[in-house]
Design a protein around this motif. Structure first.
Motif, short mmCIF file in Angstrom:
data_model
loop_
_atom_site.label_atom_id
_atom_site.label_comp_id
_atom_site.label_asym_id
_atom_site.label_seq_id
_atom_site.Cartn_x
_atom_site.Cartn_y
_atom_site.Cartn_z
N GLU A 46 1.95 1.42 -4.25
CA GLU A 46 3.10 1.26 -3.36
C GLU A 46 2.68 1.27 -1.90
OE1 GLU A 46 5.71 4.41 -4.47
OE2 GLU A 46 6.51 3.34 -6.21
N ALA A 47 1.79 2.19 -1.54
CA ALA A 47 1.32 2.27 -0.16
C ALA A 47 0.60 0.98 0.24
CB ALA A 47 0.40 3.47 0.02
N ASP A 48 -0.25 0.47 -0.63
CA ASP A 48 -0.97 -0.77 -0.33
C ASP A 48 0.00 -1.93 -0.13
OD1 ASP A 48 -3.40 0.51 -0.53
OD2 ASP A 48 -3.79 -0.14 -2.59
N ALA A 49 1.04 -2.01 -0.97
CA ALA A 49 2.02 -3.08 -0.84
C ALA A 49 2.76 -2.99 0.49
CB ALA A 49 3.01 -3.03 -2.00
N PHE A 50 3.13 -1.79 0.87
CA PHE A 50 3.83 -1.55 2.14
C PHE A 50 2.93 -1.92 3.33
CE2 PHE A 50 4.96 1.78 5.40
CZ PHE A 50 6.21 1.30 5.73
N ILE A 51 1.69 -1.46 3.30
CA ILE A 51 0.74 -1.75 4.37
C ILE A 51 0.51 -3.25 4.50
CG2 ILE A 51 -1.69 -1.52 5.05
CD1 ILE A 51 -1.55 1.29 3.64
N ASP A 52 0.27 -3.91 3.38
CA ASP A 52 -0.02 -5.34 3.42
C ASP A 52 1.19 -6.15 3.85
OD1 ASP A 52 -2.56 -4.76 2.54
OD2 ASP A 52 -2.18 -5.32 0.45
N PHE A 53 2.37 -5.75 3.41
CA PHE A 53 3.58 -6.50 3.74
C PHE A 53 3.80 -6.56 5.25
CE2 PHE A 53 8.04 -7.26 4.41
CZ PHE A 53 8.36 -8.22 3.46
N PHE A 54 3.68 -5.42 5.90
CA PHE A 54 3.93 -5.37 7.34
C PHE A 54 2.66 -5.56 8.18
CE2 PHE A 54 7.85 -2.80 6.24
CZ PHE A 54 8.74 -3.69 6.77
N GLY A 55 1.49 -5.52 7.55
CA GLY A 55 0.25 -5.60 8.32
C GLY A 55 0.06 -4.38 9.22
N ILE A 56 0.29 -3.21 8.66
CA ILE A 56 0.29 -1.97 9.45
C ILE A 56 -1.12 -1.57 9.85
CG2 ILE A 56 0.93 0.48 9.41
CD1 ILE A 56 3.07 -0.29 7.31
N GLU A 57 -1.27 -1.19 11.11
CA GLU A 57 -2.53 -0.66 11.60
C GLU A 57 -2.54 0.86 11.42
OE1 GLU A 57 -4.91 -2.54 12.54
OE2 GLU A 57 -3.91 -4.46 12.88
N LYS A 58 -3.72 1.44 11.31
CA LYS A 58 -3.83 2.88 11.03
C LYS A 58 -3.20 3.74 12.12
CE LYS A 58 -7.74 3.14 7.82
NZ LYS A 58 -7.36 1.99 7.08
N TRP A 59 -3.12 3.26 13.32
CA TRP A 59 -2.59 4.08 14.42
C TRP A 59 -1.07 3.97 14.55
CZ3 TRP A 59 -0.11 0.84 17.76
CH2 TRP A 59 -0.54 -0.50 17.80
N GLU A 60 -0.43 3.09 13.78
CA GLU A 60 1.01 2.89 13.90
C GLU A 60 1.75 3.89 12.99
OE1 GLU A 60 1.64 -1.76 14.91
OE2 GLU A 60 0.83 -1.34 12.91
N PRO A 61 2.58 4.74 13.55
CA PRO A 61 3.24 5.79 12.74
C PRO A 61 4.27 5.21 11.77
CG PRO A 61 4.09 5.80 14.98
CD PRO A 61 2.94 4.84 14.97
N CYS A 62 4.31 5.80 10.58
CA CYS A 62 5.21 5.37 9.51
C CYS A 62 5.96 6.59 8.97
CB CYS A 62 4.43 4.73 8.36
SG CYS A 62 3.30 3.42 8.84
N VAL A 63 7.09 6.32 8.31
CA VAL A 63 7.86 7.40 7.72
C VAL A 63 8.43 6.96 6.38
CG1 VAL A 63 9.99 6.73 8.95
CG2 VAL A 63 9.71 9.08 8.10
N ASP A 64 8.41 7.89 5.42
CA ASP A 64 9.03 7.68 4.12
C ASP A 64 10.31 8.51 4.08
OD1 ASP A 64 9.68 7.24 1.46
OD2 ASP A 64 8.13 8.55 0.67
#
Length: 218
Positions: A46-64
């Motif tokens: 799930e995390a990989d799908a979320f990261i790939d979908f948005f193209g998230i960089e490691k420094w960009e904060p995320c919330v579940d």
């Protein structure tokens, strides 16, 4: 959104999500969980799908939002992403792995504004009278959202097993959810499945879930 009035929705059903709900729910008929535990393959997928979908960089904060014991947060953190969780259940937050426990918050105590947000199998638990306030809250804490909800027809879930969860409340179709979310966010995408998220349910009913991506208007 930090006053008692604004957070009334967060208190209204919080007591439902206790130890019994997570650890003994299926055996007692209280929920469909028994021994709610970390499943690394699913959470990392799930995390990989979320990261790939948005193209998230490691420094960009995320919330579940609706993080429970923080399994999605743990998968993100193990991959060195800056991720946090929000849940109304004090029990779930306290029972989280030490790796992420200090990253999990009640809604009223969340101290961050995030670039990206994720919420899966959560919004259907919200009482109808509270859903607008909850969506407004989401729009206030993150810019981009991926929202995953089950779909229903004639107030019955298309995936029949979802009826087994006693705390499911909202049973609506895709147009209802789209109209509701559009009140506070700009919808940028709608799909019935994103690879890596709820994979086992797509074969059960290919129209059983909705994945919305949206940008906050706040």
């Amino acid at each position: 959104m930090d006053t008692e009035r604004d957070m009334a929705w967060a208190h209204r059903t919080a007591d439902l999500y206790n130890e019994r709900y997570y650890e003994y729910g299926r055996s007692t008929g209280y929920s469909w969980y028994d021994n709610y535990k970390w499943e690394p393959k699913r959470s990392h997928r799930e995390a990989d799908a979320f990261i790939d979908f948005f193209g998230i960089e490691k420094w960009e904060p995320c919330v579940d939002f609706g993080c429970a014991k923080g399994f999605f947060v743990r998968a993100m953190v193990e991959q060195k992403y800056d991720c946090y969780g929000i849940d109304i259940s004090a029990y779930a937050r306290a029972a989280a792995d030490p790796l992420v426990r200090d990253r999990l918050f009640s809604p009223a105590a969340f101290p961050h504004h995030c670039e990206f947000g994720f919420s899966k199998d959560v919004l259907e638990h919200v009482p109808y009278e509270d859903i607008d306030a909850v969506l407004e809250y989401l729009a206030s804490i993150a810019d981009w959202w991926m929202l995953v909800v089950p779909l229903a027809r004639d107030r019955k879930y298309l995936c029949a097993d979802y009826e087994l969860e006693t705390t499911h409340i909202i049973r609506e179709d895709a147009p209802w959810w789209i109209e509701r979310v559009q009140r506070v966010m700009e919808i940028t995408g709608a799909a019935l499945w994103v690879l890596g998220i709820k994979d086992k349910w797509f074969p059960v009913h290919p129209m059983g879930n909705l994945v919305l991506t949206a940008y906050s208007k706040a």
